[in-house]
Write a protein that holds these residues in place. Sequence first.
Motif, short mmCIF file in Angstrom:
data_model
loop_
_atom_site.label_atom_id
_atom_site.label_comp_id
_atom_site.label_asym_id
_atom_site.label_seq_id
_atom_site.Cartn_x
_atom_site.Cartn_y
_atom_site.Cartn_z
N PRO A 132 0.55 -3.34 -15.61
CA PRO A 132 -1.26 -3.38 -15.62
C PRO A 132 -1.55 -2.54 -14.55
O PRO A 132 -1.16 -2.70 -13.31
N HIS A 133 -2.74 -1.43 -14.74
CA HIS A 133 -3.48 -0.83 -13.71
C HIS A 133 -4.91 -1.33 -13.58
O HIS A 133 -5.50 -1.47 -14.44
N HIS A 134 -5.50 -1.31 -12.47
CA HIS A 134 -6.84 -1.66 -12.21
C HIS A 134 -7.67 -0.56 -11.65
O HIS A 134 -7.14 0.30 -10.95
N ARG A 143 -15.32 -3.76 -3.05
CA ARG A 143 -15.96 -5.19 -3.77
C ARG A 143 -14.78 -5.15 -4.97
O ARG A 143 -14.08 -6.14 -5.11
N ASP A 144 -14.46 -4.30 -5.77
CA ASP A 144 -13.89 -4.13 -6.75
C ASP A 144 -12.18 -4.58 -6.59
O ASP A 144 -11.75 -5.25 -7.25
N ALA A 145 -11.77 -3.45 -5.61
CA ALA A 145 -10.58 -3.72 -5.20
C ALA A 145 -10.19 -5.00 -4.68
O ALA A 145 -8.99 -5.49 -4.90
N THR A 146 -10.90 -5.47 -3.69
CA THR A 146 -10.91 -7.16 -3.16
C THR A 146 -10.61 -7.91 -4.42
O THR A 146 -9.67 -8.91 -4.22
N VAL A 203 0.87 -1.30 -0.01
CA VAL A 203 -0.13 0.07 0.06
C VAL A 203 0.76 1.27 0.03
O VAL A 203 1.90 1.36 0.79
N ILE A 204 0.51 2.01 -0.88
CA ILE A 204 1.32 3.48 -0.89
C ILE A 204 0.37 4.58 -0.79
O ILE A 204 -0.57 4.58 -1.75
N VAL A 258 4.70 -6.48 -10.29
CA VAL A 258 3.60 -6.04 -9.67
C VAL A 258 2.35 -5.56 -10.40
O VAL A 258 2.63 -5.42 -11.76
N GLU A 259 1.27 -5.48 -10.05
CA GLU A 259 0.31 -4.67 -10.75
C GLU A 259 -0.39 -3.51 -9.79
O GLU A 259 -0.47 -3.89 -8.53
N VAL A 260 -0.89 -2.69 -10.50
CA VAL A 260 -1.20 -1.50 -9.56
C VAL A 260 -2.81 -1.26 -9.60
O VAL A 260 -3.62 -1.63 -10.50
N VAL A 261 -3.31 -1.09 -8.30
CA VAL A 261 -4.73 -0.86 -7.98
C VAL A 261 -5.02 0.41 -7.44
O VAL A 261 -4.37 0.89 -6.60
#
Length: 331
Positions: free
Chosen positions: A56-58, A76-79, A4-5, A26-29
Amino acid sequence: MLIVIVGPTAVGKTELSLLLAGLLPVEVVSADSTQVYRGLDIGTDKVDPATRRRIPHHLIDIRDPDEPYSVADFRRDATAAIQAICRRGRYPVLVGGTGYYVTALLRGYDFEPVPPDPGLRRRLEEEYEKLGPEALHRRLAAVDPQRAAAIHPRDRKRLVRALEIWHQTGRPPSQFAPPRSGPLAFAARCYGLTAQREDVYRAIARRVDRQLARGLVEEVRRLLEAGYDTRLPALQALGYKEIAAYLRGEYDLAEARRRLIRNTRHYAKRQWTWFRHQLPEVRWFDRREWTLPQVARFIAAEVEALAPSGKVRAPEAPARDDPGQAPAPGR
């Protein structure tokens, strides 16, 4: 493991996440409440499409500006995104400055204790239009200064929801917020960037000037010409409401710039307060003492040490006796 940043706007969170991508798989959320909207690109400082294809970014560009998106939707989406990234054997990196989104996800906020009351909400929205945002914000501040400090007066959706909770329960809405202590909902390591306020304020001014040079005025004009109402939450975001008022002729571009810088500075102050109070697990890095490449290497080394097998660990709640984070490096 979830990385987490966090930190105030313009402090370098996005750049740090991209540097980290050069050191770890890594992939970024995104935990930015405005980057979910399509067409809001320059004013939200989205990562460019070429970089997003490479890394990849979400949760970017998943809603049109007139489609609702709530903190419950985000959780919900982040989980789901975090779990999918871990299944692919990569590290999810949650990056953003929307403090309520971050803490709701990490603290496992229960959104059901106070169900919506459509009639009450409609009445409060009418009062918002009739009396103005400042009047309702003062009303919230009188009963819950903590929640009021975290909500901008023109954030109609969250302001109305907070007052709705107050009217329904007679209790401050902050009592229903995620707890400030206890185990996180994920096995996470939380890192924060900070700096001297004046340095952040100068970075904010430079970013606003870059946004204007890149075509922020034209971006807002296109959204308005597409028929999007300026009262939508998406167009009440920083940069959009100020430029929309300029395009309506309420003031000149110099005044729009001044207001955008001022409002972004106020937002940065609220971010500092929120993360310091709501996420004591954050390990802070002061930009006066740490360069971004140094921070990226520190995080990568710590994460790799926590997963010596080379495998990414799936998110899980830490043990109750987890000692938490070490003191902030360099402080």
